[in-house]
Design an enzyme around this catalytic site. Structure first.
Site, PDB file in Angstrom:
ATOM      1  N   ASN A   7      31.435  -9.306 -10.622  1.00  0.00           N
ATOM      2  CA  ASN A   7      30.887  -8.714  -9.398  1.00  0.00           C
ATOM      3  C   ASN A   7      30.598  -9.861  -8.432  1.00  0.00           C
ATOM      4  O   ASN A   7      29.654 -10.615  -8.642  1.00  0.00           O
ATOM      5  CB  ASN A   7      29.599  -7.942  -9.749  1.00  0.00           C
ATOM      6  N   LYS A   9      29.594  -9.717  -5.426  1.00  0.00           N
ATOM      7  CA  LYS A   9      28.518  -9.432  -4.454  1.00  0.00           C
ATOM      8  C   LYS A   9      28.975  -9.854  -3.051  1.00  0.00           C
ATOM      9  O   LYS A   9      30.160  -9.725  -2.745  1.00  0.00           O
ATOM     10  CB  LYS A   9      27.221 -10.110  -4.895  1.00  0.00           C
ATOM     11  N   HIS A  85      24.250  -0.201  -8.133  1.00  0.00           N
ATOM     12  CA  HIS A  85      23.767  -1.525  -8.544  1.00  0.00           C
ATOM     13  C   HIS A  85      22.320  -1.669  -8.086  1.00  0.00           C
ATOM     14  O   HIS A  85      21.936  -1.140  -7.045  1.00  0.00           O
ATOM     15  CB  HIS A  85      24.649  -2.613  -7.913  1.00  0.00           C
ATOM     16  N   GLU A  87      20.791  -3.887  -6.609  1.00  0.00           N
ATOM     17  CA  GLU A  87      20.624  -4.409  -5.245  1.00  0.00           C
ATOM     18  C   GLU A  87      20.851  -3.314  -4.205  1.00  0.00           C
ATOM     19  O   GLU A  87      20.221  -3.313  -3.149  1.00  0.00           O
ATOM     20  CB  GLU A  87      21.566  -5.609  -5.038  1.00  0.00           C
ATOM     21  N   GLU A 152      21.812  -2.960 -16.841  1.00  0.00           N
ATOM     22  CA  GLU A 152      21.448  -4.251 -16.261  1.00  0.00           C
ATOM     23  C   GLU A 152      19.949  -4.267 -15.964  1.00  0.00           C
ATOM     24  O   GLU A 152      19.512  -3.727 -14.935  1.00  0.00           O
ATOM     25  CB  GLU A 152      22.185  -4.475 -14.941  1.00  0.00           C
ATOM     26  N   GLY A 158      20.457 -12.476 -12.085  1.00  0.00           N
ATOM     27  CA  GLY A 158      20.361 -13.704 -11.308  1.00  0.00           C
ATOM     28  C   GLY A 158      19.157 -14.573 -11.636  1.00  0.00           C
ATOM     29  O   GLY A 158      18.808 -15.472 -10.872  1.00  0.00           O
ATOM     30  N   SER A 190      22.580 -12.191 -16.043  1.00  0.00           N
ATOM     31  CA  SER A 190      22.558 -13.588 -16.509  1.00  0.00           C
ATOM     32  C   SER A 190      23.499 -13.861 -17.685  1.00  0.00           C
ATOM     33  O   SER A 190      23.157 -14.619 -18.593  1.00  0.00           O
ATOM     34  CB  SER A 190      21.129 -14.018 -16.835  1.00  0.00           C
TER      35      SER A 190
HETATM   36  P1  PGA Z   1      24.161 -12.086 -12.655  1.00  0.00           P
HETATM   37  O1  PGA Z   1      24.372 -10.669 -11.934  1.00  0.00           O
HETATM   38  O2  PGA Z   1      25.261 -12.225 -13.687  1.00  0.00           O
HETATM   39  O3  PGA Z   1      24.278 -13.092 -11.541  1.00  0.00           O
HETATM   40  O4  PGA Z   1      22.813 -12.054 -13.278  1.00  0.00           O
HETATM   41  C1  PGA Z   1      24.779  -9.546 -12.658  1.00  0.00           C
HETATM   42  C2  PGA Z   1      24.935  -8.373 -11.732  1.00  0.00           C
HETATM   43  O5  PGA Z   1      24.174  -8.248 -10.761  1.00  0.00           O
HETATM   44  O6  PGA Z   1      25.837  -7.531 -11.944  1.00  0.00           O
END
Ligand code: PGA
Length: 228
Positions: A7, A9, A85, A87, A152, A158, A190
């Site tokens: 992903n 982003k 997601h 976010e 998640e 992150g 992560s």
């Molecule tokens: P990350 O993000 O691997 O940077 O923790 C995962 C995600 O948001 O899908």
């Protein structure tokens, strides 16, 4: 076969896409690798690599300035789309109801939605993880069709923090048990080359959703290679 889904982003240029796809093309793997790109990078040559998007409108078409429909996504060659997601839920106030509409719209247009769910640190600390993710799951998944679920934990995205193996198995098994039909379940948050193989070896985990570490081939390729 495990899913390894990147992903990107709000990151990436045409040049970076080109270079990532070229390195992925040369890679031999039995896993299903998908790259979920920003809308601006979906069109163009994909070198046979499976491409996905990161969001889709919950409407068919019409006066929704700035939105992208599932039909438009299909036109780009995208085969998957991430919906709900954390976010999007956090910064765009997406509810389970909207996420379900988006997933349904994707399926209607032949795109497989990746439905994201996950608890906050506060919810985890108060012992509500399972109740929270079950409610999110059952209210966000489409009524029919093929989809993927991504578990998640918000606090793991992150941050460099990951749940323990027993926390992951408990959460993912509760998703498995709650699903009306068996669908692949991914873990995200992560993930890196050091923990990827351990995480996909956990029962009920069918793959990984990877943010930060999917952006560069020197972090993404070792993950793909490490997953047996
Ligand atoms: P990350 O993000 O691997 O940077 O923790 C995962 C995600 O948001 O899908």
């Amino acid at each position: 076969m495990k899913f390894i889904i990147g992903n990107w982003k709000m990151n990436g240029s045409k040049e970076e896409k080109e270079s990532m796809l070229k390195s992925l093309k040369g890679l031999k793997t039995k896993n299903k690798v998908v790259l979920c790109l920003p809308f601006t990078l979906l069109c163009g040559e994909n070198h046979g690599i499976t491409i996905g998007a990161q969001d889709v409108s919950n409407h068919d078409n019409g006066a929704y300035t700035g939105d992208i429909s599932a039909k438009m996504l299909k036109d780009t060659g995208a085969e998957y789309v991430i919906v709900g997601h954390s976010e999007r839920r956090l910064y765009h106030f997406e509810t389970n109801e909207i996420v379900k509409q988006k997933a349904t719209m994707a399926i209607k247009n032949g795109i497989i939605p990746i439905v994201c769910i996950g608890e906050t640190m506060e919810e985890k600390n108060s012992g509500h993880t399972i109740a929270v993710i079950k409610k999110m799951l059952l209210e966000s998944i489409p009524d029919s069709g093929e989809y993927i679920v991504a578990y998640e934990p918000r606090w793991a995205i992150g941050t460099g923090l990951t749940p323990s193996e027993s926390e992951i198995v408990t959460a993912v098994k509760s998703v498995f048990d709650a699903l009306p039909n068996p669908m692949p379940i991914l873990y995200g948050g992560s993930v890196n080359a050091d923990n990827a193989q351990d995480i996909v070896s956990i029962p009920y985990v069918d793959g990984l959703l990877i943010g930060g570490a999917s952006l560069k081939s020197d972090t993404f390729l070792p993950i793909i290679k490490s997953v047996k």
